[in-house]
Design a protein around this motif. Structure first.
Motif, mmCIF file in Angstrom:
data_model
loop_
_atom_site.group_PDB
_atom_site.id
_atom_site.type_symbol
_atom_site.label_atom_id
_atom_site.label_comp_id
_atom_site.label_asym_id
_atom_site.label_seq_id
_atom_site.Cartn_x
_atom_site.Cartn_y
_atom_site.Cartn_z
ATOM 1 N N LEU A 2 0.819 -1.539 -0.223
ATOM 2 C CA LEU A 2 0.086 -0.053 -0.273
ATOM 3 C C LEU A 2 0.627 1.181 0.053
ATOM 4 C CD1 LEU A 2 -2.885 -1.228 2.666
ATOM 5 C CD2 LEU A 2 -3.116 -0.889 0.010
ATOM 6 N N LEU A 3 2.162 0.918 0.901
ATOM 7 C CA LEU A 3 2.768 2.589 0.717
ATOM 8 C C LEU A 3 3.982 2.455 -0.525
ATOM 9 C CD1 LEU A 3 3.365 2.580 4.621
ATOM 10 C CD2 LEU A 3 1.604 3.473 3.528
ATOM 11 N N GLN A 4 3.906 1.745 -0.980
ATOM 12 C CA GLN A 4 4.440 2.353 -2.319
ATOM 13 C C GLN A 4 3.311 2.190 -3.444
ATOM 14 O OE1 GLN A 4 7.387 2.240 -2.900
ATOM 15 N NE2 GLN A 4 7.690 2.318 -0.766
ATOM 16 N N SER A 5 2.552 2.471 -3.192
ATOM 17 C CA SER A 5 1.263 2.750 -4.263
ATOM 18 C C SER A 5 1.730 3.938 -5.637
ATOM 19 C CB SER A 5 -0.455 2.640 -3.895
ATOM 20 O OG SER A 5 -1.408 2.775 -4.841
ATOM 21 N N PRO A 6 1.039 3.596 -6.828
ATOM 22 C CA PRO A 6 1.423 5.026 -7.012
ATOM 23 C C PRO A 6 -0.184 5.762 -7.246
ATOM 24 C CG PRO A 6 1.053 3.042 -8.611
ATOM 25 C CD PRO A 6 1.046 2.249 -7.202
ATOM 26 N N TRP A 7 -1.102 5.184 -6.760
ATOM 27 C CA TRP A 7 -2.581 6.056 -6.217
ATOM 28 C C TRP A 7 -2.256 7.832 -4.726
ATOM 29 C CZ3 TRP A 7 -5.209 6.947 -10.100
ATOM 30 C CH2 TRP A 7 -5.653 6.357 -10.818
ATOM 31 N N LEU A 8 -0.933 6.391 -3.877
ATOM 32 C CA LEU A 8 -0.615 7.603 -3.113
ATOM 33 C C LEU A 8 -0.411 8.467 -3.093
ATOM 34 C CD1 LEU A 8 -0.238 7.901 0.172
ATOM 35 C CD2 LEU A 8 0.983 6.237 0.014
ATOM 36 N N ILE A 9 1.044 8.016 -4.672
ATOM 37 C CA ILE A 9 1.671 9.472 -5.376
ATOM 38 C C ILE A 9 0.671 10.107 -5.497
ATOM 39 C CG2 ILE A 9 3.212 10.292 -6.840
ATOM 40 C CD1 ILE A 9 4.721 7.013 -5.857
ATOM 41 N N GLU A 10 -0.185 9.810 -6.688
ATOM 42 C CA GLU A 10 -1.049 10.435 -6.945
ATOM 43 C C GLU A 10 -2.249 11.705 -5.902
ATOM 44 O OE1 GLU A 10 -3.193 10.777 -10.390
ATOM 45 O OE2 GLU A 10 -0.916 11.466 -10.286
ATOM 46 N N LEU A 11 -1.922 10.646 -4.949
ATOM 47 C CA LEU A 11 -3.076 11.757 -4.051
ATOM 48 C C LEU A 11 -2.568 13.201 -3.358
ATOM 49 C CD1 LEU A 11 -4.847 8.991 -1.558
ATOM 50 C CD2 LEU A 11 -5.837 11.207 -3.242
ATOM 51 N N GLY A 12 -0.941 12.727 -3.434
ATOM 52 C CA GLY A 12 -0.021 13.754 -2.804
ATOM 53 C C GLY A 12 0.143 14.610 -3.838
ATOM 54 N N ALA A 13 0.400 14.368 -5.357
ATOM 55 C CA ALA A 13 -0.027 15.354 -6.189
ATOM 56 C C ALA A 13 -1.278 15.951 -6.013
ATOM 57 C CB ALA A 13 0.025 14.066 -7.900
ATOM 58 N N PHE A 14 -2.569 15.492 -5.820
ATOM 59 C CA PHE A 14 -3.439 16.173 -5.829
ATOM 60 C C PHE A 14 -3.922 17.283 -4.997
ATOM 61 C CE2 PHE A 14 -7.751 15.473 -2.919
ATOM 62 C CZ PHE A 14 -8.512 16.910 -4.359
ATOM 63 N N TYR A 15 -3.282 17.427 -3.245
ATOM 64 C CA TYR A 15 -3.092 17.789 -2.061
ATOM 65 C C TYR A 15 -2.316 18.819 -2.569
ATOM 66 C CZ TYR A 15 -5.964 15.088 0.659
ATOM 67 O OH TYR A 15 -6.877 14.950 1.099
#
Length: 276
Positions: free
Chosen positions: A163-176
């Motif tokens: 989970l903590l390497q998910s590209p979707w976590l990076i996407e959320l960071g970029a979203f903020y």
């Protein structure tokens, strides 16, 4: 408070309705598998009495249920997380008529605020389950005196369900980060946990998450950005962030990537045409 209690409290707290259709790590059930296995108890007793340390590597009675169940749960959680984030961010980067309709809706209700809160709940969902997986695997290795739990984490990465390497976590960071200029107080509160530095090599995005967890992501991976593979994630938020924050770097990178792709294409067709 022990983690098992904190995790149970989290699952039945304010997130209860949000998590209704999302799976989670059955932490207490998996812990019970380890605690009640007679073989594990015998091995643990031998470890306590053996000053040289326990050298047992696994427990077949545990492993059949423990690792298969944990992989199933991790896959379900990763799938739920990615689908929910994908849907959330699709609304944010919508174009054309869909964007017009969404903007019209925002005149009547605060969708922006709802997106901010849902994004943060998704981050907490990924984080709490990731911690649960880490702790239960650590407990497995402690009981068996093995590194099988640590090796299983490598398997999670190989299966793209960590989970903590998910590209979707990076996407959320970029979203903020993309929304950092918003006047909405909720954005300012949450976006302070995210930062990016394009002056270092390689450029990185940093996420400061609850429980003092700090994650850093390399932003130079071309596979995630150019869609080379059919299952690659098209990271629109990160794409937007890079284009806004480092225009010169982005232009140079695109030029270099196109030149590399052209060179590889010429080499491929040369081999095809001349048979070498």
């Amino acid at each position: 408070m022990k983690f098992g209690e904190a995790f149970t409290e989290y699952l039945h707290g304010e997130q209860d309705r949000f998590l209704e259709k999302c799976g989670h790590v059955e932490y207490n059930s998996l812990k019970k598998v380890l605690n009640t296995c007679r073989s594990c108890n015998a091995l643990r007793d031998s470890c306590n009495s053996d000053s040289s340390g326990c050298q047992c590597q696994s427990c077949p009675l545990c492993d059949q249920k423990f690792f298969s169940e944990l992989m199933k749960e991790a896959s379900q959680i990763a799938g739920c997380f990615s689908s929910r984030v994908r849907h959330l961010l699709h609304l944010h980067v919508a174009t054309g008529m869909q964007r017009y309709v969404l903007n019209l809706r925002r005149c009547f209700r605060n969708d922006q605020q709802a997106m901010v809160l849902e994004g943060w709940m998704l981050i907490e969902y990924a984080l709490m389950n990731a911690i649960a997986i880490r702790k239960i695997l650590k407990k497995y290795d402690k009981i068996h005196g093995s590194v099988n739990g640590r090796n299983f984490k490598s398997k999670l990465r190989a299966e793209h369900v960590e989970l903590l390497q998910s590209p979707w976590l990076i996407e959320l960071g970029a979203f903020y980060l993309n929304s950092n200029g918003s006047d909405d107080g909720d954005f300012k509160e949450f976006s302070s946990n995210f930062s990016c530095d394009f002056n270092v090599n390689p450029p990185v995005m940093t996420l400061m998450l609850p429980h003092l967890i700090k994650l850093e992501f390399d932003l130079t991976c071309a596979i995630c950005l150019v869609g080379v593979y059919s299952k690659a994630v098209h990271m629109l938020e990160l794409d937007m962030l890079l284009k806004r924050r480092c225009k010169d770097y982005w232009k140079e990178r695109l030029t270099a990537e196109r030149a590399e792709m052209l060179a590889q294409s010429k080499l491929h067709w040369a081999k095809y045409a001349y048979g070498y």
